[in-house]
Design an enzyme around this catalytic site. Structure first.
Site, PDB file in Angstrom:
ATOM      1  N   CYS A 196     -59.516 -41.405  41.866  1.00 11.78           N
ATOM      2  CA  CYS A 196     -58.355 -40.531  41.429  1.00 11.78           C
ATOM      3  C   CYS A 196     -57.541 -41.024  40.355  1.00 11.78           C
ATOM      4  O   CYS A 196     -57.352 -40.049  39.444  1.00 11.78           O
ATOM      5  CB  CYS A 196     -57.717 -40.629  42.891  1.00 11.78           C
ATOM      6  SG  CYS A 196     -58.404 -39.348  44.059  1.00 11.78           S
TER       7      CYS A 196
HETATM    8  N1  LIG Z   1     -61.137 -39.086  47.113  1.00 11.10           N
HETATM    9  C1  LIG Z   1     -60.022 -39.247  46.996  1.00 11.10           C
HETATM   10  O1  LIG Z   1     -59.315 -40.417  47.828  1.00 11.10           O
HETATM   11  C2  LIG Z   1     -59.195 -38.075  46.827  1.00 11.10           C
HETATM   12  C3  LIG Z   1     -57.943 -38.163  47.241  1.00 11.10           C
HETATM   13  C4  LIG Z   1     -57.009 -37.083  47.152  1.00 11.10           C
HETATM   14  C5  LIG Z   1     -57.575 -35.957  46.454  1.00 11.10           C
HETATM   15  N2  LIG Z   1     -58.709 -35.907  45.912  1.00 11.10           N
HETATM   16  C6  LIG Z   1     -59.096 -34.863  45.249  1.00 11.10           C
HETATM   17  O2  LIG Z   1     -60.043 -33.981  45.994  1.00 11.10           O
HETATM   18  C7  LIG Z   1     -61.209 -33.527  45.210  1.00 11.10           C
HETATM   19  C8  LIG Z   1     -62.378 -33.861  45.967  1.00 11.10           C
HETATM   20  O3  LIG Z   1     -62.621 -35.276  45.680  1.00 11.10           O
HETATM   21  P1  LIG Z   1     -63.765 -35.975  46.524  1.00 11.10           P
HETATM   22  O4  LIG Z   1     -63.232 -37.243  46.048  1.00 11.10           O
HETATM   23  O5  LIG Z   1     -63.871 -35.430  47.896  1.00 11.10           O
HETATM   24  O6  LIG Z   1     -64.950 -35.336  45.789  1.00 11.10           O
HETATM   25  P2  LIG Z   1     -66.501 -35.757  46.183  1.00 11.10           P
HETATM   26  O7  LIG Z   1     -67.338 -35.607  44.695  1.00 11.10           O
HETATM   27  O8  LIG Z   1     -66.809 -36.795  46.985  1.00 11.10           O
HETATM   28  O9  LIG Z   1     -66.900 -34.213  47.028  1.00 11.10           O
HETATM   29  C9  LIG Z   1     -66.980 -32.990  46.427  1.00 11.10           C
HETATM   30  C10 LIG Z   1     -68.186 -32.311  47.172  1.00 11.10           C
HETATM   31  O10 LIG Z   1     -67.940 -30.946  46.636  1.00 11.10           O
HETATM   32  C11 LIG Z   1     -69.331 -30.434  46.921  1.00 11.10           C
HETATM   33  N3  LIG Z   1     -69.431 -29.271  45.923  1.00 11.10           N
HETATM   34  C12 LIG Z   1     -69.473 -29.084  44.556  1.00 11.10           C
HETATM   35  N4  LIG Z   1     -69.633 -27.703  44.362  1.00 11.10           N
HETATM   36  C13 LIG Z   1     -69.427 -27.080  45.535  1.00 11.10           C
HETATM   37  C14 LIG Z   1     -69.754 -25.682  45.906  1.00 11.10           C
HETATM   38  N5  LIG Z   1     -69.653 -24.869  44.777  1.00 11.10           N
HETATM   39  N6  LIG Z   1     -69.668 -25.376  47.202  1.00 11.10           N
HETATM   40  C15 LIG Z   1     -69.885 -26.498  48.148  1.00 11.10           C
HETATM   41  N7  LIG Z   1     -69.621 -27.656  47.752  1.00 11.10           N
HETATM   42  C16 LIG Z   1     -69.561 -28.099  46.464  1.00 11.10           C
HETATM   43  C17 LIG Z   1     -70.294 -31.696  46.232  1.00 11.10           C
HETATM   44  O11 LIG Z   1     -71.706 -31.600  46.577  1.00 11.10           O
HETATM   45  C18 LIG Z   1     -69.530 -32.855  46.908  1.00 11.10           C
HETATM   46  O12 LIG Z   1     -70.087 -33.193  48.084  1.00 11.10           O
HETATM   47  C19 LIG Z   1     -60.951 -33.810  43.752  1.00 11.10           C
HETATM   48  O13 LIG Z   1     -60.199 -32.864  42.816  1.00 11.10           O
HETATM   49  C20 LIG Z   1     -60.088 -35.120  43.875  1.00 11.10           C
HETATM   50  O14 LIG Z   1     -59.465 -35.426  42.744  1.00 11.10           O
HETATM   51  C21 LIG Z   1     -59.548 -36.758  46.009  1.00 11.10           C
END
Ligand SMILES: NC(=O)c1ccc[n+]([C@@H]2O[C@H](COP(=O)([O-])OP(=O)(O)OC[C@H]3O[C@@H](n4cnc5c(N)ncnc54)[C@H](O)[C@@H]3O)[C@@H](O)[C@H]2O)c1
Length: 423
Positions: A263
């Protein structure tokens, strides 16, 4: 309430599981078949304390997982929680958001009831209105009276994600009408956190501003730490005194090797990119990243001052995850350090309680050990990159080193003679 969460990664999986713990009927939609299989079997594909227990409690009861979007046609709320990674120019890649919005829209065609589409991913201000809304409306063939739109940023910290999700400091709900915002409020019923209602773009910006501020606190502390080290002053004593000021607060003031993770680096880069697109020169935010990029390599300078060249020497890296209690290595400071050590010809060996499988994908040729002792045996130097609590107990294992030269990037060790990055 019938909820669909699109994306079963860190945020989607934790949110989906916690929504089922709050009593909702949840379907996770995830395109990666391996993740779908694991979740269906009750095995979370990521490590988070308490997550496996909650998944086993709810899997195949009020928590389902699917590769397809069929469940959207009977849902009351759809959360979009797919990734928004950095593009090479630092801006946010919104292609996953757009693709998910189109798929949601197509399935909403068959939903006879009012449904709210909520963006939970971190997205630049304007994304929900300019990308998500039109994509869903066009693909569904419906009007804005039949579909609500909202933005509900997520503030969980990896390593403490379940705890954070169920006990947040605040819940931000950005919506352009009260009907959609009220429905999101119902999802969180049972949590005691204050709910902040805003417009959609303000909610999007609150997330970026929060992460940029936290990143700034860290780089500020690191810069003060670097100055303190030269003056022989203990930066931890200083920041304790600084943090007791209620206007400042005690958290995120630990000087060290800098921030990593999925992030802070990407969100600060995206905010810089957004500022530039709008004719601003974000001097402070650029400096926050510059301090952060330089910080980990200061550890190698300290090591070289103590042992001379690292070429041909065995250097143990303890800690690969970007922080403790997670197996996530995205933008981990250990990656920068290992890369530089390898460029300089060092023989790198490494240990981490959880993150070795992920790091092996980036550095398949370094040697990994299943114990601290294995990594330290015969080493000419040791760099500590992650604040794993178990590292605070390392003591006699250091006797196994060929030369006891230890530099820590996180203040965790209690052994005498250890040099800190800024202490
Ligand atoms: N990781 C954190 O600590 C955190 C905290 C707050 C906010 N965020 C935000 O949340 C969002 C997600 O982050 P994350 O860390 O969970 O990412 P991640 O990469 O772990 O997870 C994203 C998931 O979405 C899936 N995906 C992609 N396209 C898809 C689709 N069309 N249909 C269904 N599934 C699909 C991927 O296969 C993946 O498993 C980002 O914008 C991030 O900035 C993350």
């Amino acid at each position: 309430m019938k909820i669909v969460v699109v994306g079963g990664g860190y945020v989607g999986l934790v949110s989906g599981i916690c929504f089922s713990e709050l009593g909702h009927d949840v379907t996770l939609v995830e395109i990666d078949p391996a993740k779908v299989r694991a979740i269906r079997e009750g095995k979370p594909p990521i490590y988070e304390a308490g997550l496996a227990e909650l998944l086993q409690k709810h899997a195949n009861k009020n928590l389902h997982v699917s590769q397809g979007y069929e469940s959207v046609s009977s849902s009351e709320i759809v959360f979009i929680a797919v990734g928004t990674p950095s593009q090479p120019d630092g801006s946010a890649n919104l292609s996953y958001i757009e693709a998910a919005s189109i798929s949601v829209g197509k399935s909403l065609k068959n939903n006879p009831s009012y449904c709210v589409v909520v963006v939970k991913s971190t997205v630049p201000p304007g994304t929900t209105d300019k990308i998500v809304k039109p994509a869903v409306i066009i693909a569904s063939g419906k009007t804005e009276k039949e579909i609500g739109f909202a933005m509900n940023p997520e503030f969980l910290r990896e390593g403490r994600a379940v705890e954070d999700f169920l006990h947040p400091d605040r819940i931000v709900i950005g919506s352009s009408d009260s009907r959609s915002g009220n429905r999101i409020g119902q999802v969180y019923q049972g949590l005691t956190a204050p709910i902040i209602r805003t417009g959609i773009t303000s909610a999007e910006m609150i997330k970026y501003a929060s992460n940029a501020f936290l990143a700034t606190k860290i780089s500020f502390s690191n810069e003060i730490g670097n100055i303190c080290k030269n003056l022989g002053i203990d930066v931890y004593e200083v920041m304790k005194g600084v943090g007791l000021d209620t206007r400042i607060g005690p958290l995120f003031l630990n000087a060290g090797a800098g921030f990593g993770g999925s992030c802070f680096p990407k969100d600060v880069s995206a905010l810089i990119s957004l500022a530039k697109e709008n004719g601003e020169n974000p001097i402070l935010l650029r400096s926050v990243l510059e301090v952060n990029d330089q910080q980990p390599c200061r550890m190698i300078r300290i090591l070289e001052r103590k042992i001379g060249t690292v070429k041909g020497k065995r250097i143990a890296v303890l800690g690969l995850a970007f922080k403790d209690n997670t197996d996530d290595i995205r933008d981990s400071r250990a990656i920068l350090v290992i890369r530089e050590l390898l460029q300089k010809g060092a023989r790198v060996v490494a240990y981490d309680p959880l993150a070795i499988p992920h790091m092996r994908e980036i550095f398949p040729d370094i040697e990994y050990f299943g114990s601290v002792a294995g990594a330290l045996r015969g080493a000419n130097g040791c760099l500590v990159m992650t604040e794993w609590p178990e590292f605070s107990k390392i003591d006699k294992e250091f006797d196994l080193m060929a030369e006891e030269v230890i530099v820590e990037g996180r203040r965790v060790l209690s052994r005498k003679g250890v040099e800190g990055i800024c202490w």
